[in-house]
Design a protein around this motif. Structure first.
Motif, mmCIF file in Angstrom:
data_model
loop_
_atom_site.group_PDB
_atom_site.id
_atom_site.type_symbol
_atom_site.label_atom_id
_atom_site.label_comp_id
_atom_site.label_asym_id
_atom_site.label_seq_id
_atom_site.Cartn_x
_atom_site.Cartn_y
_atom_site.Cartn_z
ATOM 1 N N ASP A 32 0.827 -1.211 0.000
ATOM 2 C CA ASP A 32 0.000 0.000 0.000
ATOM 3 C C ASP A 32 0.864 1.264 0.000
ATOM 4 O OD1 ASP A 32 -2.776 0.500 -0.159
ATOM 5 O OD2 ASP A 32 -3.120 -0.864 1.512
ATOM 6 N N ASN A 123 -8.746 -5.941 5.475
ATOM 7 C CA ASN A 123 -8.905 -4.600 6.043
ATOM 8 C C ASN A 123 -7.756 -4.351 7.025
ATOM 9 O OD1 ASN A 123 -9.750 -2.503 7.965
ATOM 10 N ND2 ASN A 123 -11.742 -2.628 6.959
ATOM 11 N N LEU A 124 -7.076 -3.233 6.872
ATOM 12 C CA LEU A 124 -5.890 -2.986 7.697
ATOM 13 C C LEU A 124 -6.209 -2.765 9.168
ATOM 14 C CD1 LEU A 124 -3.476 -0.834 5.488
ATOM 15 C CD2 LEU A 124 -3.144 -3.157 6.340
ATOM 16 N N TRP A 125 -7.447 -2.390 9.500
ATOM 17 C CA TRP A 125 -7.795 -2.279 10.912
ATOM 18 C C TRP A 125 -7.826 -3.661 11.569
ATOM 19 C CZ3 TRP A 125 -6.993 1.579 13.783
ATOM 20 C CH2 TRP A 125 -7.157 2.889 13.321
ATOM 21 N N THR A 127 -5.896 -6.102 10.513
ATOM 22 C CA THR A 127 -4.471 -6.429 10.586
ATOM 23 C C THR A 127 -3.826 -5.799 11.807
ATOM 24 O OG1 THR A 127 -4.313 -6.564 8.165
ATOM 25 C CG2 THR A 127 -2.254 -6.251 9.381
ATOM 26 N N ALA A 287 -1.663 1.946 12.744
ATOM 27 C CA ALA A 287 -2.889 2.598 13.220
ATOM 28 C C ALA A 287 -2.806 4.109 13.027
ATOM 29 C CB ALA A 287 -3.125 2.254 14.688
ATOM 30 N N LEU A 290 -3.262 4.940 9.437
ATOM 31 C CA LEU A 290 -4.671 4.823 9.072
ATOM 32 C C LEU A 290 -5.465 6.032 9.556
ATOM 33 C CD1 LEU A 290 -5.253 1.045 9.895
ATOM 34 C CD2 LEU A 290 -5.354 2.065 7.616
ATOM 35 N N ALA A 297 -7.711 1.836 4.792
ATOM 36 C CA ALA A 297 -7.986 0.577 5.489
ATOM 37 C C ALA A 297 -8.323 -0.521 4.507
ATOM 38 C CB ALA A 297 -9.115 0.758 6.489
ATOM 39 N N ILE A 298 -8.990 -0.131 3.419
ATOM 40 C CA ILE A 298 -9.425 -1.092 2.414
ATOM 41 C C ILE A 298 -8.876 -0.676 1.064
ATOM 42 C CG2 ILE A 298 -11.424 -2.173 1.295
ATOM 43 C CD1 ILE A 298 -13.062 -1.474 3.768
#
Length: 304
Positions: A32, A123-125, A127, A287, A290, A297-298
């Motif tokens: 990303d 979704n990175l949240w 992760t 975090a 983000l 996040a997506i």
């Protein structure tokens, strides 16, 4: 994704695959930051073939011995009764069965929840959450659990528990090695035994997933090239092409082999505390990225 970006991600894969820090999370995050989108589950699974080939090379003698014993016992070399065929008189045969048992959870979950794994769970949240959570669990279990069990003490129940730890790695951020090592330490296995079990159990699961994803990618790339259909082209995402992907896989293989040697030497002398702290710090950093909008996040291509 261009050729050099693919090579760099192959290097990231090699440096993080065997460590309990989640290679898939690193590929997702670095991808990303570098190319502005998720490199995709297909590219990630294919370059994992390189690191698994390194495992196969390193443990080739163990693998040959286990396979030989497993097939020999199965076809009656140790005895014609079913207990003998299942390895009652041969520990290597039992280990073969334990690897199969440990592979079943990730196989079943991977087939049942394939779409969710390749979309929602990236979704990175999610992760961030599991990076921190399993960092804490690894720290706690490694510091408090005794080191009393070796691979010779493994049972079918233990193998299944190891397998559940490996299954949870379908969530980017858990870490396949982190999940199995954490569960292994919780059961009282030595650090060396937990690592070795993690490596051996990964071979059928990760190698098989890579082969399946490669076959799927071939179909999607062909469909996209032939029809330019939106669905087919969306499926391959940031796939950089076969030349770059194969080159990244080769890099993952050679560097991965070196990392295996270094990691095994490390765990013979030190705890997993440093890796646990790294996971927690990484979770905090991601975090913040983000929250500030530096990372989505997506993947935008999956949104909506």
């Amino acid at each position: 994704m261009n050729f050099f970006q693919a090579i760099f991600l192959g290097l990231v894969q090699a440096l993080t695959e065997y460590l309990p820090v989640s290679s898939s999370a690193h590929i997702r995050i670095v991808g990303d930051l570098m190319i502005g989108r998720d490199p995709g589950a297909a590219f990630t699974a294919i370059i994992q073939i390189g690191t698994e080939l390194a495992v196969i090379l390193y443990y080739r003698r163990d693998i040959i011995r286990i396979l030989g014993s497993w097939f020999g016992s199965l076809f009656g070399k140790e005895g014609k009764d079913w207990k003998s065929r299942l390895g009652a008189h041969n520990r290597d045969t039992q280990m073969g069965w334990f690897i199969i048992i440990g592979t079943l959870p990730i196989l079943v979950a991977g087939l049942l929840f394939k779409d969710v794994i390749e979309t929602t769970l990236r979704n990175l949240w999610i992760t961030v959450t599991v990076l921190a959570l399993f960092g804490v669990l690894l720290w706690v279990f490694d510091s408090r659990s005794k080191q009393i069990k070796t691979m010779d003490d493994m049972t079918a129940k233990d193998a299944l528990i190891f397998g559940v730890g490996q299954m949870l790695a379908l969530i980017p951020g858990v870490s396949r090695s982190g999940g199995t090592i954490t569960f292994g330490r919780a059961m009282g296995y030595t650090r060396e035994a937990a690592v070795r079990t993690s490596f051996l159990m990964a071979i059928p699961a990760v190698f098989g997933a890579g082969v399946l994803e490669a076959v799927s990618a071939v179909k999607d790339v062909s469909a996209c090239s032939a029809t330019k259909a939106a669905d087919a082209c969306a499926a391959i995402g940031a796939f950089p092409g076969w030349g770059a992907t194969i080159a990244a896989t080769i890099v993952a293989f050679f560097i991965g082999y070196i990392v295996i040697i270094a990691f095994l030497k490390f765990v013979s002398s030190f705890s997993y505390k440093a890796f646990a702290i790294y996971r927690i710090v990484l979770a905090v950093i991601v975090a913040l990225l983000l929250i500030t909008g530096k990372l989505p996040a997506i993947d935008p291509s999956m949104a909506g």
